[in-house]
Design a protein around this motif. Structure first.
Motif, PDB file in Angstrom:
ATOM      1  N   LEU A 101      28.613  15.958  29.609  1.00 13.10           N
ATOM      2  CA  LEU A 101      27.584  16.717  28.896  1.00 13.10           C
ATOM      3  C   LEU A 101      26.671  17.464  29.876  1.00 13.10           C
ATOM      4  O   LEU A 101      26.684  18.695  29.924  1.00 13.10           O
ATOM      5  CB  LEU A 101      26.750  15.794  27.993  1.00 13.10           C
ATOM      6  CG  LEU A 101      25.564  16.492  27.316  1.00 13.10           C
ATOM      7  CD1 LEU A 101      26.001  17.687  26.488  1.00 13.10           C
ATOM      8  CD2 LEU A 101      24.798  15.496  26.444  1.00 13.10           C
ATOM      9  N   LEU A 102      25.920  16.721  30.693  1.00 17.10           N
ATOM     10  CA  LEU A 102      24.889  17.396  31.490  1.00 17.10           C
ATOM     11  C   LEU A 102      25.507  18.307  32.554  1.00 17.10           C
ATOM     12  O   LEU A 102      25.046  19.428  32.772  1.00 17.10           O
ATOM     13  CB  LEU A 102      23.959  16.352  32.131  1.00 17.10           C
ATOM     14  CG  LEU A 102      23.248  15.451  31.116  1.00 17.10           C
ATOM     15  CD1 LEU A 102      22.392  14.402  31.828  1.00 17.10           C
ATOM     16  CD2 LEU A 102      22.390  16.272  30.168  1.00 17.10           C
ATOM     17  N   GLY A 103      26.575  17.847  33.196  1.00 15.36           N
ATOM     18  CA  GLY A 103      27.232  18.686  34.209  1.00 15.36           C
ATOM     19  C   GLY A 103      27.826  19.936  33.583  1.00 15.36           C
ATOM     20  O   GLY A 103      27.680  21.045  34.093  1.00 15.36           O
ATOM     21  N   ALA A 142      18.450  18.623  18.287  1.00 18.44           N
ATOM     22  CA  ALA A 142      17.951  18.309  19.633  1.00 18.44           C
ATOM     23  C   ALA A 142      19.059  18.527  20.667  1.00 18.44           C
ATOM     24  O   ALA A 142      18.835  19.146  21.715  1.00 18.44           O
ATOM     25  CB  ALA A 142      17.446  16.866  19.673  1.00 18.44           C
ATOM     26  N   TRP A 143      20.250  18.023  20.384  1.00 20.58           N
ATOM     27  CA  TRP A 143      21.356  18.196  21.342  1.00 20.58           C
ATOM     28  C   TRP A 143      21.657  19.681  21.579  1.00 20.58           C
ATOM     29  O   TRP A 143      21.987  20.099  22.675  1.00 20.58           O
ATOM     30  CB  TRP A 143      22.615  17.489  20.845  1.00 20.58           C
ATOM     31  CG  TRP A 143      22.517  15.986  20.859  1.00 20.58           C
ATOM     32  CD1 TRP A 143      21.507  15.227  21.409  1.00 20.58           C
ATOM     33  CD2 TRP A 143      23.448  15.053  20.290  1.00 20.58           C
ATOM     34  NE1 TRP A 143      21.759  13.888  21.212  1.00 20.58           N
ATOM     35  CE2 TRP A 143      22.937  13.745  20.540  1.00 20.58           C
ATOM     36  CE3 TRP A 143      24.650  15.175  19.610  1.00 20.58           C
ATOM     37  CZ2 TRP A 143      23.606  12.592  20.125  1.00 20.58           C
ATOM     38  CZ3 TRP A 143      25.321  14.026  19.190  1.00 20.58           C
ATOM     39  CH2 TRP A 143      24.806  12.747  19.446  1.00 20.58           C
ATOM     40  N   ALA A 144      21.526  20.475  20.509  1.00 22.12           N
ATOM     41  CA  ALA A 144      21.848  21.906  20.633  1.00 22.12           C
ATOM     42  C   ALA A 144      20.790  22.652  21.438  1.00 22.12           C
ATOM     43  O   ALA A 144      21.126  23.524  22.246  1.00 22.12           O
ATOM     44  CB  ALA A 144      21.976  22.544  19.248  1.00 22.12           C
ATOM     45  N   HIS A 154      17.364  12.275  25.902  1.00 21.50           N
ATOM     46  CA  HIS A 154      17.375  12.094  24.444  1.00 21.50           C
ATOM     47  C   HIS A 154      17.763  10.649  24.116  1.00 21.50           C
ATOM     48  O   HIS A 154      18.729  10.115  24.685  1.00 21.50           O
ATOM     49  CB  HIS A 154      18.364  13.073  23.784  1.00 21.50           C
ATOM     50  CG  HIS A 154      18.280  13.034  22.296  1.00 21.50           C
ATOM     51  ND1 HIS A 154      19.052  12.202  21.519  1.00 21.50           N
ATOM     52  CD2 HIS A 154      17.457  13.684  21.438  1.00 21.50           C
ATOM     53  CE1 HIS A 154      18.731  12.364  20.253  1.00 21.50           C
ATOM     54  NE2 HIS A 154      17.760  13.250  20.171  1.00 21.50           N
ATOM     55  N   PRO A 155      17.013   9.998  23.194  1.00 18.46           N
ATOM     56  CA  PRO A 155      17.250   8.565  22.924  1.00 18.46           C
ATOM     57  C   PRO A 155      18.698   8.235  22.560  1.00 18.46           C
ATOM     58  O   PRO A 155      19.208   7.184  22.960  1.00 18.46           O
ATOM     59  CB  PRO A 155      16.313   8.255  21.755  1.00 18.46           C
ATOM     60  CG  PRO A 155      15.336   9.379  21.677  1.00 18.46           C
ATOM     61  CD  PRO A 155      15.878  10.547  22.435  1.00 18.46           C
ATOM     62  N   GLU A 156      19.377   9.120  21.823  1.00 18.29           N
ATOM     63  CA  GLU A 156      20.759   8.809  21.402  1.00 18.29           C
ATOM     64  C   GLU A 156      21.760   8.904  22.554  1.00 18.29           C
ATOM     65  O   GLU A 156      22.938   8.588  22.385  1.00 18.29           O
ATOM     66  CB  GLU A 156      21.198   9.772  20.287  1.00 18.29           C
ATOM     67  CG  GLU A 156      20.364   9.704  19.027  1.00 18.29           C
ATOM     68  CD  GLU A 156      20.661   8.482  18.184  1.00 18.29           C
ATOM     69  OE1 GLU A 156      21.839   8.138  18.039  1.00 18.29           O
ATOM     70  OE2 GLU A 156      19.703   7.856  17.692  1.00 18.29           O
ATOM     71  N   LEU A 157      21.272   9.371  23.710  1.00 21.41           N
ATOM     72  CA  LEU A 157      22.157   9.466  24.879  1.00 21.41           C
ATOM     73  C   LEU A 157      21.751   8.453  25.948  1.00 21.41           C
ATOM     74  O   LEU A 157      22.274   8.470  27.061  1.00 21.41           O
ATOM     75  CB  LEU A 157      22.107  10.893  25.460  1.00 21.41           C
ATOM     76  CG  LEU A 157      22.513  12.010  24.485  1.00 21.41           C
ATOM     77  CD1 LEU A 157      22.212  13.387  25.065  1.00 21.41           C
ATOM     78  CD2 LEU A 157      24.002  11.902  24.138  1.00 21.41           C
ATOM     79  N   ARG A 172      29.753  11.363  21.792  1.00 23.34           N
ATOM     80  CA  ARG A 172      28.464  12.060  21.683  1.00 23.34           C
ATOM     81  C   ARG A 172      28.387  13.223  22.664  1.00 23.34           C
ATOM     82  O   ARG A 172      27.880  14.301  22.319  1.00 23.34           O
ATOM     83  CB  ARG A 172      27.312  11.068  21.907  1.00 23.34           C
ATOM     84  CG  ARG A 172      27.165  10.133  20.737  1.00 23.34           C
ATOM     85  CD  ARG A 172      25.943   9.240  20.857  1.00 23.34           C
ATOM     86  NE  ARG A 172      25.861   8.395  19.660  1.00 23.34           N
ATOM     87  CZ  ARG A 172      25.028   7.387  19.497  1.00 23.34           C
ATOM     88  NH1 ARG A 172      24.164   7.094  20.451  1.00 23.34           N
ATOM     89  NH2 ARG A 172      25.027   6.680  18.377  1.00 23.34           N
ATOM     90  N   ALA A 173      28.885  13.005  23.877  1.00 24.78           N
ATOM     91  CA  ALA A 173      28.852  14.092  24.872  1.00 24.78           C
ATOM     92  C   ALA A 173      29.669  15.284  24.374  1.00 24.78           C
ATOM     93  O   ALA A 173      29.234  16.437  24.464  1.00 24.78           O
ATOM     94  CB  ALA A 173      29.400  13.592  26.214  1.00 24.78           C
TER      95      ALA A 173
END
Ligand SMILES: NC(=O)c1ccc[n+]([C@@H]2O[C@H](COP(=O)([O-])OP(=O)(O)OC[C@H]3O[C@@H](n4cnc5c(N)ncnc54)[C@H](O)[C@@H]3O)[C@@H](O)[C@H]2O)c1
Length: 276
Positions: A101-103, A142-144, A154-157, A172-173
């Protein structure tokens, strides 16, 4: 100038895509593993093309800046493929969120002003993002849209929410990547550049084989067997979809996700027939 295809992550799928572009593009190959970079570079050269390689861990901002600079120096960047990823049996939940996700999001953000008008980016997500099932709209929002610096918090991550569950982290990623790409389509479109995702099913790559051989393998085989086309997919089949989305035939397609999975998601997630 020669058009450039930038590859962020150079595993088996990316190599198959790179070969499709060998005749038209200089390929810049980024991956942390020297052996993987070498395979991709060799495949492009064997197809008569030109390729250069750069060590790239997508979670390392300095390496990403160097990769971006190499791509821009090599010519006009008209195509970007982000195929970096770690599967659930390959890493911890935290590392999966960091890389998948983050990368991946970092690559998209760093290349936002690199692609030339008329160009296209493609990010490899997964059917895992679809099999995650319903997610609350505020979480998806939020993810978007969260700024990059806040997304990882983010709490779900978080480690607590992912509860030592790498499969949940991966799902989730991959869902979040689909949403980030949809959100990026607007600003990218304003610059005349398209961006999409592909969600592959189980594909015959190093990662796909490792997952099939793992304790998750039995569940994956059940999904495969229930699909309209009940078999593992090939990298060539993903490369065909990728070449389409990165090429001029897809000139009016952006912000979408193309599922390449033999119909698994389409049938497994179809609402049941009404009771009679
Ligand atoms: N094979 C499948 O069944 C399948 C299914 C759905 C989605 N995917 C996704 O497809 C993409 C490509 O995977 P593949 O199947 O070709 O597997 P692969 O293992 O051959 O390729 C993944 C590549 O990502 C690279 N990578 C890992 N960490 C990285 C990092 N920090 N920075 C940059 N690169 C990194 C690896 O070195 C490897 O070359 C991945 O995003 C994966 O999650 C694979």
């Amino acid at each position: 100038m020669t058009p450039v295809l930038a590859l962020a992550g150079a595993g088996d799928m990316a190599t198959a895509v790179a070969v499709r572009f060998a005749a038209t593009h200089t390929v810049v190959v980024g991956d942390p593993r020297a052996a993987n970079r070498a395979v991709t570079v060799e495949a492009v050269r064997a197809a008569g093309g030109t390729a250069t390689e750069v060590p790239l861990d997508v979670t390392d901002p300095d390496q990403l800046a160097a990769f971006r600079a190499t791509c821009a120096e090599a010519g006009t960047v008209t195509a970007l493929l982000v195929a970096a990823g770690l599967g659930p049996v390959q890493a911890t939940p935290a590392r999966i969120v960091e890389v998948d996700l983050l990368g991946v999001v970092r690559v998209v953000e760093v290349f936002a002003d690199v692609l030339a008008p008329g160009g296209a980016a493609l990010v490899i997500s997964s059917i895992a993002g679809h099999y995650l099932g319903p997610v609350a709209p505020e979480v998806e929002g939020a993810w978007a849209h969260l700024p990059f610096e806040e997304l990882g918090a983010h709490p779900e991550l978080s480690a607590e929410a992912l509860a030592d569950n790498p499969s949940l982290a991966y799902m989730r990623a991959k869902r979040a990547v689909q949403l980030r790409v949809r959100a990026a389509a607007g600003p990218w479109g304003a610059r005349g550049v398209r961006i999409n995702t592909i969600s592959p099913g189980v594909i015959d790559t190093a990662m796909g084989r490792e997952e099939l051989a793992s304790p998750h393998g039995a569940g994956m085989r059940m999904l495969l067997d229930a699909a309209p086309l009940p078999r593992v997919g090939t990298v060539e089949e993903v490369a065909s979809a990728a070449a389409f989305l990165l090429g001029p035939e897809a000139a009016y397609i952006t912000g979408t996700d193309l599922i390449v999975d033999g119909g698994s998601v389409a049938t497994a997630l179809l609402p049941p027939a009404p009771a009679t």
